[in-house]
Structures are given as C-alpha cells and as structure tokens.
Design an enzyme around this catalytic site. Sequence first.
Site, PDB file in Angstrom:
ATOM      1  N   LEU A 167      -4.262 -10.508  -5.356  1.00 35.36           N
ATOM      2  CA  LEU A 167      -4.995 -11.770  -5.207  1.00 35.36           C
ATOM      3  C   LEU A 167      -6.341 -11.454  -4.578  1.00 35.36           C
ATOM      4  O   LEU A 167      -6.403 -10.658  -3.643  1.00 35.36           O
ATOM      5  CB  LEU A 167      -4.157 -12.693  -4.318  1.00 35.36           C
ATOM      6  CG  LEU A 167      -4.756 -13.950  -3.682  1.00 35.36           C
ATOM      7  CD1 LEU A 167      -3.614 -14.914  -3.307  1.00 35.36           C
ATOM      8  CD2 LEU A 167      -5.582 -13.665  -2.432  1.00 35.36           C
ATOM      9  N   ASN A 168      -7.424 -12.074  -5.094  1.00 35.86           N
ATOM     10  CA  ASN A 168      -8.666 -12.053  -4.304  1.00 35.86           C
ATOM     11  C   ASN A 168      -9.279 -13.445  -4.233  1.00 35.86           C
ATOM     12  O   ASN A 168      -8.540 -14.365  -3.827  1.00 35.86           O
ATOM     13  CB  ASN A 168      -9.605 -10.897  -4.663  1.00 35.86           C
ATOM     14  CG  ASN A 168     -10.088 -10.811  -6.080  1.00 35.86           C
ATOM     15  OD1 ASN A 168      -9.290 -10.731  -7.001  1.00 35.86           O
ATOM     16  ND2 ASN A 168     -11.391 -10.799  -6.279  1.00 35.86           N
ATOM     17  N   ASP A 169     -10.528 -13.628  -4.522  1.00 34.76           N
ATOM     18  CA  ASP A 169     -11.245 -14.861  -4.167  1.00 34.76           C
ATOM     19  C   ASP A 169     -10.534 -16.171  -4.509  1.00 34.76           C
ATOM     20  O   ASP A 169     -10.015 -16.330  -5.620  1.00 34.76           O
ATOM     21  CB  ASP A 169     -12.583 -14.934  -4.916  1.00 34.76           C
ATOM     22  CG  ASP A 169     -13.373 -13.656  -4.878  1.00 34.76           C
ATOM     23  OD1 ASP A 169     -12.952 -12.709  -4.207  1.00 34.76           O
ATOM     24  OD2 ASP A 169     -14.418 -13.616  -5.547  1.00 34.76           O
TER      25      ASP A 169
ATOM     26  N   GLN B 152      -8.390 -15.563  -7.863  1.00 34.08           N
ATOM     27  CA  GLN B 152      -8.549 -14.376  -8.685  1.00 34.08           C
ATOM     28  C   GLN B 152      -7.242 -13.595  -8.646  1.00 34.08           C
ATOM     29  O   GLN B 152      -6.718 -13.299  -7.570  1.00 34.08           O
ATOM     30  CB  GLN B 152      -9.678 -13.494  -8.131  1.00 34.08           C
ATOM     31  CG  GLN B 152     -11.065 -13.991  -8.449  1.00 34.08           C
ATOM     32  CD  GLN B 152     -11.402 -13.788  -9.899  1.00 34.08           C
ATOM     33  OE1 GLN B 152     -11.641 -12.668 -10.347  1.00 34.08           O
ATOM     34  NE2 GLN B 152     -11.414 -14.878 -10.660  1.00 34.08           N
TER      35      GLN B 152
ATOM     36  N   TYR C 139     -13.853 -14.029 -13.981  1.00 30.42           N
ATOM     37  CA  TYR C 139     -14.250 -13.841 -12.588  1.00 30.42           C
ATOM     38  C   TYR C 139     -14.446 -15.176 -11.877  1.00 30.42           C
ATOM     39  O   TYR C 139     -14.244 -16.252 -12.446  1.00 30.42           O
ATOM     40  CB  TYR C 139     -15.512 -12.968 -12.530  1.00 30.42           C
ATOM     41  CG  TYR C 139     -15.204 -11.479 -12.558  1.00 30.42           C
ATOM     42  CD1 TYR C 139     -13.937 -11.004 -12.884  1.00 30.42           C
ATOM     43  CD2 TYR C 139     -16.187 -10.543 -12.253  1.00 30.42           C
ATOM     44  CE1 TYR C 139     -13.655  -9.640 -12.898  1.00 30.42           C
ATOM     45  CE2 TYR C 139     -15.919  -9.170 -12.265  1.00 30.42           C
ATOM     46  CZ  TYR C 139     -14.653  -8.727 -12.583  1.00 30.42           C
ATOM     47  OH  TYR C 139     -14.394  -7.379 -12.594  1.00 30.42           O
TER      48      TYR C 139
ATOM     49  N   ARG D  30     -23.095 -13.551 -10.858  1.00 29.17           N
ATOM     50  CA  ARG D  30     -21.765 -14.169 -10.979  1.00 29.17           C
ATOM     51  C   ARG D  30     -21.443 -15.156  -9.864  1.00 29.17           C
ATOM     52  O   ARG D  30     -22.165 -15.275  -8.902  1.00 29.17           O
ATOM     53  CB  ARG D  30     -20.687 -13.080 -11.011  1.00 29.17           C
ATOM     54  CG  ARG D  30     -20.673 -12.164  -9.820  1.00 29.17           C
ATOM     55  CD  ARG D  30     -19.535 -11.119  -9.953  1.00 29.17           C
ATOM     56  NE  ARG D  30     -19.625 -10.136  -8.896  1.00 29.17           N
ATOM     57  CZ  ARG D  30     -20.243  -8.969  -8.992  1.00 29.17           C
ATOM     58  NH1 ARG D  30     -20.828  -8.612 -10.128  1.00 29.17           N
ATOM     59  NH2 ARG D  30     -20.297  -8.148  -7.958  1.00 29.17           N
ATOM     60  N   ASP D  31     -20.294 -15.798 -10.038  1.00 29.06           N
ATOM     61  CA  ASP D  31     -19.668 -16.695  -9.051  1.00 29.06           C
ATOM     62  C   ASP D  31     -20.406 -18.032  -8.915  1.00 29.06           C
ATOM     63  O   ASP D  31     -20.850 -18.402  -7.822  1.00 29.06           O
ATOM     64  CB  ASP D  31     -19.534 -16.015  -7.666  1.00 29.06           C
ATOM     65  CG  ASP D  31     -18.938 -14.618  -7.752  1.00 29.06           C
ATOM     66  OD1 ASP D  31     -18.235 -14.343  -8.738  1.00 29.06           O
ATOM     67  OD2 ASP D  31     -19.180 -13.804  -6.840  1.00 29.06           O
TER      68      ASP D  31
HETATM   69  C1  FRU Z   1     -15.758 -11.002  -4.871  1.00 33.44           C
HETATM   70  C2  FRU Z   1     -15.781 -10.682  -6.350  1.00 33.44           C
HETATM   71  C3  FRU Z   1     -16.639 -11.664  -7.112  1.00 33.44           C
HETATM   72  C4  FRU Z   1     -16.082 -11.572  -8.510  1.00 33.44           C
HETATM   73  C5  FRU Z   1     -14.612 -11.393  -8.250  1.00 33.44           C
HETATM   74  C6  FRU Z   1     -13.893 -10.540  -9.251  1.00 33.44           C
HETATM   75  O1  FRU Z   1     -14.621 -10.523  -4.239  1.00 33.44           O
HETATM   76  O2  FRU Z   1     -16.241  -9.354  -6.559  1.00 33.44           O
HETATM   77  O3  FRU Z   1     -18.022 -11.412  -7.023  1.00 33.44           O
HETATM   78  O4  FRU Z   1     -16.352 -12.713  -9.256  1.00 33.44           O
HETATM   79  O5  FRU Z   1     -14.499 -10.800  -6.967  1.00 33.44           O
HETATM   80  O6  FRU Z   1     -12.519 -10.541  -9.014  1.00 33.44           O
END
Ligand code: FRU
Length: 492
Positions: A45-47, A63, A106, A166-167
């Site tokens: 898991l991330n963002d 994520q 992403y 991104r983001d």
């Molecule tokens: C931040 C990041 C974002 C990207 C995502 C990919 O942790 O690198 O910039 O969209 O994670 O998983």
Amino acid sequence: TDWTRELRYTPYADWPEGYQESLRKSQAASDWRAAYHIQPAGGLLNDPNGFSYFNGQWQLFYQYYPYGPVHGLKSWYQMTSDNLVDWQDQGLALQPDTPYDSHGVYSGSALPVGDKLFLMYTGNVRDVDGDRETYQMGAWLAQDGQIEKIDQVLIHQPQGYTADFRDPQIFRRAGQYWICIGAQTVNREGRVLMYKSDDLLNWEMAGELDLGQADLGYMVECPNLVFIDDQPVLIFCPQGLDQETAAYANIYPNMYIVGRAFDWDKLAFVDPSPMQLVDQGFDLYASQAIQAPDGRVLAVSWLGLPDMPAVTAEEGWAHSLSLVKELTLVDGRLYQRPVDELHVLRQDSSDFSLDLAEGRQSLPSLCAGQEEIQIHLAPGSKGRLELFAAADAEGAVVLAFDLEAGQLTLEQTAAGVRMASDYGYQRALDLPAGQALNLTLYLDHSLLEIFVNGGEETLTTPVYPRSKEAGQTYIQGSGQVSGQVWALRAME
Ligand code: FRU
C-alpha cells in the site's frame, strides 16, 4: 524473490491462482497486523487517493500493488466508510488496463460532480526503452459502484517539464474545476502546476503555483491546496529539498506552507510561511487533504516512505494508512487532531496518576498494543515513556521528555525490529520550555501516532516489537504524570 522490473510489471492475470491468497493469509496472521488502521491484505500500500464524500459515504482509495511488498504495477484499491473509522473493503477500483496507464494507475483525487464521483489520476507508462510517459486521466464512479474510464487524455506532459508530472488534486472554485499537480522542470527543479477547466475534459494550464519559495527540491509529489479559514495551505512532498531550505530527517519530507491569503490572478501565496514539517516522526508521506462537505479539512497519510524497504517485507506485505485527522490553523500553524469520530473505538478505560520518582511503573494496560492513551505531564517533568515494552525489557520505542529544557525525543530501540537506516533512529522536537505537556497516543500493534499539545505537532511511526507480548507502557523519571487509557476495539 528477485523483483526485476519485468516481474514488477507482470500483468495481474499472469500470477498463479492462489498466490494472492497466500499473501493475504500471511498478512492476516502477522503479529504486526493493525486492528484499526488500514493495511493491505498482502502486497504493498502507498499513497491515499480519491479521498471524498460521495453517495452518502466516505470514499478512500489507496495505491496498491497486490503481488508483493514492492512498488510494482499499481492500481487504486477502494475502501468506503460511514464514520471515517470503520472501513469496508471494496476491492480493486482503477486498474492498469489501457495504453495510457499500462504501467500503473498512479495517485490522484476525487470530486463529486452531479450524481457521480469524478476520479482524476496519473497514468504511468513505460515505453519500449523503459522511459517514463505520463498522462493525466479521468474516470467516473457511479452510485452503483461501476467505474468507467474516460478514454481520452485529459492533460499531456507540458513543454518545459519532464515526465515526472503527476498526482493531480482536483477541486472546485467559483464555477470552475482546478487541479494542482506535481512537476519537474527540464532543469530538474520541483514545481507545482495549476490547471483549470470548465468541463473536466478540456484543461488549460493556469501557471506555476508561487509559494514565495525558490527551492522545491528536484521534484514535487502529491501537492494538495486546501483553504482553512480562507487561508491557503499547501501540503506537498518536495524530493531532494536542500537542508538549508528546511531541516528534515527522513529520506523525503512531507511539508506544508501557509499563506495569509491566495492571489488567484498570480496563483501566489500572500505572505507565505516558511516550509514546515507535517510530521516529526519516522514514516509519513503523501498526505491527502480535502475540504469535506461538513466544512472540515480532513487529511490522511501514507505511513511509509518512497525508496525505503519495509520491515514486514518478509511477510509479503508493506505499509499502512494513518488515522484520519482534522486540520485547523492556530496562529498560522497547522494543527492536526484525530477526528472526533475515532471515539467510537473507545472501550474500557482507566485513569492513572503517578509520581515518576517511584521508579519504573507501568500505565494501566487494558488491551496490550491496542490503546489510546492521554498523558498530562506537569511542568518540569523529565523522564522516559517506553512503548511496546515487556516487563523485563526496554520498549521498542522510547519517548524521552525534558519539560524544563523543552525537549521531546522519539527513539526506535533495539527492542523493536528496525531496518538498517542511513536516516537514524531518533527524532527530536522542541517544546515551549518550562511548560506542561499533553500527549495523545494511539497504539495499534505496529503503529504509533502521537499528538502533541492538542495537535500542534505530530510524531508518527511504525514500530515492530520483537514479541507479541511487548504491549505495555512504562514510565520513569521525575515529576508528575496523570492521564487515561482506553482499550480500543478493532475496525468493523
Ligand atoms: C508518491 C508516489 C506518487 C505516485 C505514486 C505511485 O509516493 O511516488 O508520486 O503517483 O507514489 O505509486
């Protein structure tokens, strides 16, 4: 496993049947599985993504890479909640299944529009040479839960900037749609760009966000522009920031800047504050903040950092999300408090009042490793609080306080499993000298969230006790301490 690029990008369908189930079982059996924080059922898991209120429920995505504790082919995983506390699993939402997001869906955000939720995200693509391409994409989530991707690129990589673009964070203002988005100039300087649109499909670059700050590192990830009491607050992740610009101890910081006002013609913060850390602990990144329909500004963060391995990797999973916090401004400083809704977790409770001079004493233990603890330390107190400790061993983390000098130090000790780290095992913050200290602690088996003086500062860290029995809290030193402990129930 040797996580080659090829393996990380292997299509989900090519993984053997039952593989994901084995990771799920491993996570479920982990001593470090949290009770009331969001963790992945195996995988990474991330963002946090797409945090919003839609269809009578809170929506929160993250994520997700399902097949191992590494950054592989990413999707958005969906959770929903009625109370910001109990989250229901809705499974994979946006998957990497088009030419514009073939190497990862992403991070991005969400906005309710009509009777649908608009999702805006970055499509990550690697070309035949392995070089990155980036596309800003959209999708609609309908009330029946169906998701339909929009099959046109909403925003292409702009001239003068690299594919590290991104983001998108979407919001509405005066009848128009806006985004903030992380970017890098061709000279490798971090930027936040703003775009606007009338119809969500056609986007026009409005310009660079002017934060009165020349150094934003070499890349900005996950920018969020929110307004608290009409003051703009940017919460963002500048990578490679100069230590002269702002001191930070983790590999990459999550920072914020507050302005007195926002100039919409110039896209500029009026009287911007210096950059400050969102969190003083070991592992917090990619916070996503939203203006909730009830007027609050809420935030949730990834409890992890890019480019850092996870202690839990051997169990096939990695990382967690933070509790949801309410953001306010007090004298231009960002305060973060756990949302009031979290009180529904409280079960039995017990008060304590101790003279610290009486040696190492334990706080009441009601549900080892799964508690909320409120602590009041009298002015002049000095000593240490040991967390995730066993009777005969040191705590996995120690919080040392010296209220006369105004010092608070969080240290990961050898009683907890730690990754070898170039970034040290200690984090310190200054307190107003000579004053009392109020702490609110949330302990959740492998996670610790500390709120200092009503949310003026936070210290957040994963903690990996070596033994499941290590769930006591001890205190020693000099001075007076009182407070209350609650057993917390698990998420339902
Ligand atoms: C931040 C990041 C974002 C990207 C995502 C990919 O942790 O690198 O910039 O969209 O994670 O998983």
